[in-house]
Each structure stands twice: as C-alpha cells, then as structure tokens.
Design a protein around this motif. Sequence first.
Motif, PDB file in Angstrom:
ATOM      1  N   ASN A 197       1.139  -1.358   0.150  1.00 42.17           N
ATOM      2  CA  ASN A 197      -0.414   0.148   0.013  1.00 42.17           C
ATOM      3  C   ASN A 197       0.610   1.267  -0.120  1.00 42.17           C
ATOM      4  O   ASN A 197       0.296   2.460   0.151  1.00 42.17           O
ATOM      5  CB  ASN A 197      -1.171   0.166   1.261  1.00 42.17           C
ATOM      6  N   ASP A 198       1.817   1.330  -0.480  1.00 40.50           N
ATOM      7  CA  ASP A 198       3.098   2.691  -0.224  1.00 40.50           C
ATOM      8  C   ASP A 198       2.548   3.194  -1.421  1.00 40.50           C
ATOM      9  O   ASP A 198       2.893   2.587  -2.751  1.00 40.50           O
ATOM     10  CB  ASP A 198       4.341   1.754  -0.475  1.00 40.50           C
ATOM     11  N   ARG A 199       2.555   4.432  -1.121  1.00 41.37           N
ATOM     12  CA  ARG A 199       1.628   5.628  -1.989  1.00 41.37           C
ATOM     13  C   ARG A 199       2.687   6.027  -2.032  1.00 41.37           C
ATOM     14  O   ARG A 199       2.592   7.202  -3.895  1.00 41.37           O
ATOM     15  CB  ARG A 199       0.586   6.258  -1.076  1.00 41.37           C
ATOM     16  N   SER A 200       4.583   5.870  -2.554  1.00 38.95           N
ATOM     17  CA  SER A 200       5.234   6.361  -3.215  1.00 38.95           C
ATOM     18  C   SER A 200       5.468   5.389  -3.949  1.00 38.95           C
ATOM     19  O   SER A 200       6.093   6.388  -4.869  1.00 38.95           O
ATOM     20  CB  SER A 200       6.390   6.315  -2.113  1.00 38.95           C
ATOM     21  N   ILE A 201       5.193   4.900  -4.333  1.00 38.21           N
ATOM     22  CA  ILE A 201       5.672   3.648  -5.607  1.00 38.21           C
ATOM     23  C   ILE A 201       4.753   4.447  -6.634  1.00 38.21           C
ATOM     24  O   ILE A 201       2.995   4.786  -7.305  1.00 38.21           O
ATOM     25  CB  ILE A 201       4.347   2.424  -5.911  1.00 38.21           C
ATOM     26  N   PRO A 202       4.876   4.773  -7.731  1.00 40.92           N
ATOM     27  CA  PRO A 202       4.877   5.949  -8.960  1.00 40.92           C
ATOM     28  C   PRO A 202       3.516   4.637  -9.711  1.00 40.92           C
ATOM     29  O   PRO A 202       3.358   3.596  -9.560  1.00 40.92           O
ATOM     30  CB  PRO A 202       6.065   5.690 -10.028  1.00 40.92           C
ATOM     31  N   LEU A 203       2.612   5.914 -10.336  1.00 38.91           N
ATOM     32  CA  LEU A 203       2.038   5.345 -10.879  1.00 38.91           C
ATOM     33  C   LEU A 203       1.853   4.391 -11.697  1.00 38.91           C
ATOM     34  O   LEU A 203       1.090   3.513 -12.293  1.00 38.91           O
ATOM     35  CB  LEU A 203       0.674   6.346 -11.441  1.00 38.91           C
ATOM     36  N   ARG A 204       2.212   4.592 -12.194  1.00 37.60           N
ATOM     37  CA  ARG A 204       3.157   3.765 -13.744  1.00 37.60           C
ATOM     38  C   ARG A 204       3.089   2.150 -13.559  1.00 37.60           C
ATOM     39  O   ARG A 204       3.023   0.919 -14.656  1.00 37.60           O
ATOM     40  CB  ARG A 204       3.755   4.026 -14.991  1.00 37.60           C
ATOM     41  N   PHE A 205       3.181   2.315 -12.536  1.00 37.01           N
ATOM     42  CA  PHE A 205       3.536   0.514 -11.764  1.00 37.01           C
ATOM     43  C   PHE A 205       2.112   0.283 -11.493  1.00 37.01           C
ATOM     44  O   PHE A 205       1.284   0.883 -10.593  1.00 37.01           O
ATOM     45  CB  PHE A 205       4.739   0.496 -10.971  1.00 37.01           C
ATOM     46  N   GLY A 206       2.258  -1.562 -12.234  1.00 34.70           N
ATOM     47  CA  GLY A 206       0.823  -2.526 -11.688  1.00 34.70           C
ATOM     48  C   GLY A 206       0.598  -3.072 -10.505  1.00 34.70           C
ATOM     49  O   GLY A 206       1.808  -3.237  -9.348  1.00 34.70           O
ATOM     50  N   LEU A 207       0.305  -3.936 -11.095  1.00 35.86           N
ATOM     51  CA  LEU A 207      -0.163  -5.017  -9.582  1.00 35.86           C
ATOM     52  C   LEU A 207       0.601  -5.637  -9.423  1.00 35.86           C
ATOM     53  O   LEU A 207       1.328  -6.198  -8.100  1.00 35.86           O
ATOM     54  CB  LEU A 207      -1.657  -5.123  -9.927  1.00 35.86           C
ATOM     55  N   ARG A 208       1.581  -5.766 -10.622  1.00 36.35           N
ATOM     56  CA  ARG A 208       2.460  -7.006 -10.880  1.00 36.35           C
ATOM     57  C   ARG A 208       3.552  -6.618  -9.827  1.00 36.35           C
ATOM     58  O   ARG A 208       4.339  -7.093  -8.639  1.00 36.35           O
ATOM     59  CB  ARG A 208       3.205  -7.132 -11.822  1.00 36.35           C
ATOM     60  N   HIS A 209       3.946  -5.003  -9.928  1.00 32.71           N
ATOM     61  CA  HIS A 209       4.914  -4.296  -9.431  1.00 32.71           C
ATOM     62  C   HIS A 209       4.644  -4.225  -8.019  1.00 32.71           C
ATOM     63  O   HIS A 209       5.736  -4.398  -6.672  1.00 32.71           O
ATOM     64  CB  HIS A 209       5.418  -3.329  -9.948  1.00 32.71           C
ATOM     65  N   ARG A 210       3.272  -4.402  -7.119  1.00 33.85           N
ATOM     66  CA  ARG A 210       3.005  -3.161  -6.020  1.00 33.85           C
ATOM     67  C   ARG A 210       3.214  -4.910  -5.238  1.00 33.85           C
ATOM     68  O   ARG A 210       3.521  -5.134  -4.140  1.00 33.85           O
ATOM     69  CB  ARG A 210       1.493  -2.904  -6.069  1.00 33.85           C
ATOM     70  N   ALA A 211       2.332  -5.893  -5.813  1.00 30.51           N
ATOM     71  CA  ALA A 211       2.758  -7.354  -5.510  1.00 30.51           C
ATOM     72  C   ALA A 211       4.114  -7.859  -5.278  1.00 30.51           C
ATOM     73  O   ALA A 211       4.681  -7.837  -4.104  1.00 30.51           O
ATOM     74  CB  ALA A 211       2.790  -8.349  -6.684  1.00 30.51           C
ATOM     75  N   ALA A 212       5.408  -7.322  -5.068  1.00 33.62           N
ATOM     76  CA  ALA A 212       6.605  -7.381  -5.382  1.00 33.62           C
ATOM     77  C   ALA A 212       7.545  -7.085  -4.498  1.00 33.62           C
ATOM     78  O   ALA A 212       8.182  -7.142  -3.627  1.00 33.62           O
ATOM     79  CB  ALA A 212       7.379  -6.940  -7.370  1.00 33.62           C
ATOM     80  N   VAL A 213       6.595  -5.693  -4.628  1.00 39.29           N
ATOM     81  CA  VAL A 213       7.176  -4.486  -3.612  1.00 39.29           C
ATOM     82  C   VAL A 213       6.924  -5.316  -2.049  1.00 39.29           C
ATOM     83  O   VAL A 213       7.148  -5.590  -1.117  1.00 39.29           O
ATOM     84  CB  VAL A 213       6.333  -3.351  -3.418  1.00 39.29           C
ATOM     85  N   GLY A 214       5.315  -5.949  -2.313  1.00 36.24           N
ATOM     86  CA  GLY A 214       4.317  -6.239  -1.124  1.00 36.24           C
ATOM     87  C   GLY A 214       5.156  -8.013  -0.254  1.00 36.24           C
ATOM     88  O   GLY A 214       6.137  -7.820   1.326  1.00 36.24           O
ATOM     89  N   VAL A 215       6.051  -8.446  -1.461  1.00 34.09           N
ATOM     90  CA  VAL A 215       6.507  -9.427  -1.019  1.00 34.09           C
ATOM     91  C   VAL A 215       7.950  -9.209  -0.052  1.00 34.09           C
ATOM     92  O   VAL A 215       8.712 -10.065   0.796  1.00 34.09           O
ATOM     93  CB  VAL A 215       6.333 -10.906  -1.858  1.00 34.09           C
ATOM     94  N   SER A 216       8.733  -8.114  -0.790  1.00 34.75           N
ATOM     95  CA  SER A 216       9.845  -8.314  -0.474  1.00 34.75           C
ATOM     96  C   SER A 216      10.265  -7.553   0.942  1.00 34.75           C
ATOM     97  O   SER A 216      10.686  -7.102   0.962  1.00 34.75           O
ATOM     98  CB  SER A 216      10.827  -7.096  -1.695  1.00 34.75           C
ATOM     99  N   GLU A 217       9.217  -6.489   0.874  1.00 33.18           N
ATOM    100  CA  GLU A 217       8.462  -5.569   2.279  1.00 33.18           C
ATOM    101  C   GLU A 217       8.335  -7.107   3.441  1.00 33.18           C
ATOM    102  O   GLU A 217       9.318  -6.628   4.593  1.00 33.18           O
ATOM    103  CB  GLU A 217       6.915  -5.316   2.294  1.00 33.18           C
ATOM    104  N   LYS A 218       7.511  -8.629   3.320  1.00 30.81           N
ATOM    105  CA  LYS A 218       7.350  -9.278   3.649  1.00 30.81           C
ATOM    106  C   LYS A 218       8.584 -10.167   4.437  1.00 30.81           C
ATOM    107  O   LYS A 218       8.264 -10.581   5.348  1.00 30.81           O
ATOM    108  CB  LYS A 218       6.179  -9.212   3.760  1.00 30.81           C
TER     109      LYS A 218
END
Length: 260
Positions: A197-218
């Motif tokens: 849910n990091d709002r600093s991720i640029p909008l051009r990145f989609g769900l795959r990128h947000r999922a990659a950020v999510g699992v690498s955070e956890k």
Amino acid sequence: MDFIEFTDFRIIDAIDIFLVAGLLYYLYRLVKGTVAINIFIGIVIIYGIWWLTELLEMEMLSKILGGFLGVGMFALIVVFQQEIRKFLLMLGSTQFNIKRIFKQFKSISKDSIAVTNIQPIIDSCQKMASSNTGALIVIKRNNSLDFVKSSGDEMDVEVNQPIIESIFYKNSPLHDGAMLIEGNRITATRVILPVSNDRSIPLRFGLRHRAAVGVSEKSDAVCLVVSEENGQISYLKDGDFVLYETIEELTQIINNDLMQ
C-alpha cells in the motif's frame, strides 16, 4: 575502573558477547542497503557516546543522552517497523537455526547449498520482455516463503528457460500470479502475493510491481518483474526498486544478493 573485570571473565561472558555480535550482525543485514542504515549507524554512534560519558562519569551529558535513547525507542519502532517485521519473520522461519547461523559465518561449505542458476531466469525475462509478456518471479533467499506458497499451485521442476517462458505464456493457465523459485527449483506457480500500500510507488507501475514490493517488504526474497505494457524488466529487493544499467550488471547484482 571496574567496568570490565578480565580476571572474572567466564565462558558465559564469551557466549554473551557472541550472541550480541550475532544480533548486531543480523540487524545490520536487515537495514543494509536501505535508508534505515543511516539511522542505525547514528543510533550506534549515540550509544557509543553515551557509554563513554558513563565511563567518564559525565553525569549531565550522560542523563541527557540516556533520556534521548529511552524516549527514542518508541520512535524506532515506527521508523524500523518493516525491519522489525522481517527480523521477527526470520526468527519464526524454519530456516533460522544453528545450521543457518554457521552458513552466514561461512562455516558451512557452499557446495552443499543449492545455488539458483540465474542465467536461464534472465534469458527468459529478456525473451518475455521482447514480446511484452508479463511475468513475476520471486526468488527465495533466507526467509521462508510458506506464507505465500500455499496460495498457489505447487511444482517441483529445475529452473530452465523453456519452462519459465511456457508458464508465463499469455494463454497458459499458469501465467496469472507469481512464480516461486527456491534454490534451483521452481516450487510454485499462480502464487498470490501481498500487495503493498506504499503510496510512493509511481502510478505507472501496476499490480505485479506492487505485489513484488509487498513480498519483498515482508521477507528478504528478491523479485523480477516483466512489464506487460512496455516490456521493462524491474528488479526489487527490500521493498524497493534496484537500479541497473545493463543486463550483465543486473545478473551480477542478483548473484551477489543471493550469496548473502
């Protein structure tokens, strides 16, 4: 000066020093390469100055620094929440055992550890990028990925380029979700990952990128993402994008990260 009495040095003191050194080592590994490393170093410096003021009996400065360190603990919980989460995950992981500790200190031969063959993964990402085929690959490092693995379809096949490309082929029933690679084996496909849910991720990145950020955070896993829109290959670690200039540099970065 009776801060340290070497004449009374016991075996339990040596164990105590070893455990503290190990704890500091793992804390450093968690924050290394992130913005938090500067905060971590700052805290170590302040603690060192406070210890020196205690040693020299500088009461006023000692009380000021001691009060700062005491109140600062609450702030640290907020600042290091991601790192604390990773540390607790590491403690709860089945991989956190005596064997792993000796591995980190290079007491175990690397020949006995299955090493991920990065080249076919990179080659398949390049091939998929040329055809704008979306892909999300998660590569395990130390933390267990069982918390996401169960959401997908289990598999047990050696890493190779044709298999990876066939899994992410647009008409393949397995192309949705992420692929997990542990050691040199593909262990799961169609895995559902936690979305950041990091709002600093640029909008051009989609769900795959947000999922990659999510699992690498956890976890300490690293991720490769191939964009379906523009074919760009992204590499993510510790909840952030890692910049690179050439595919050769990317390969070297991943190899170095997997050896840690």
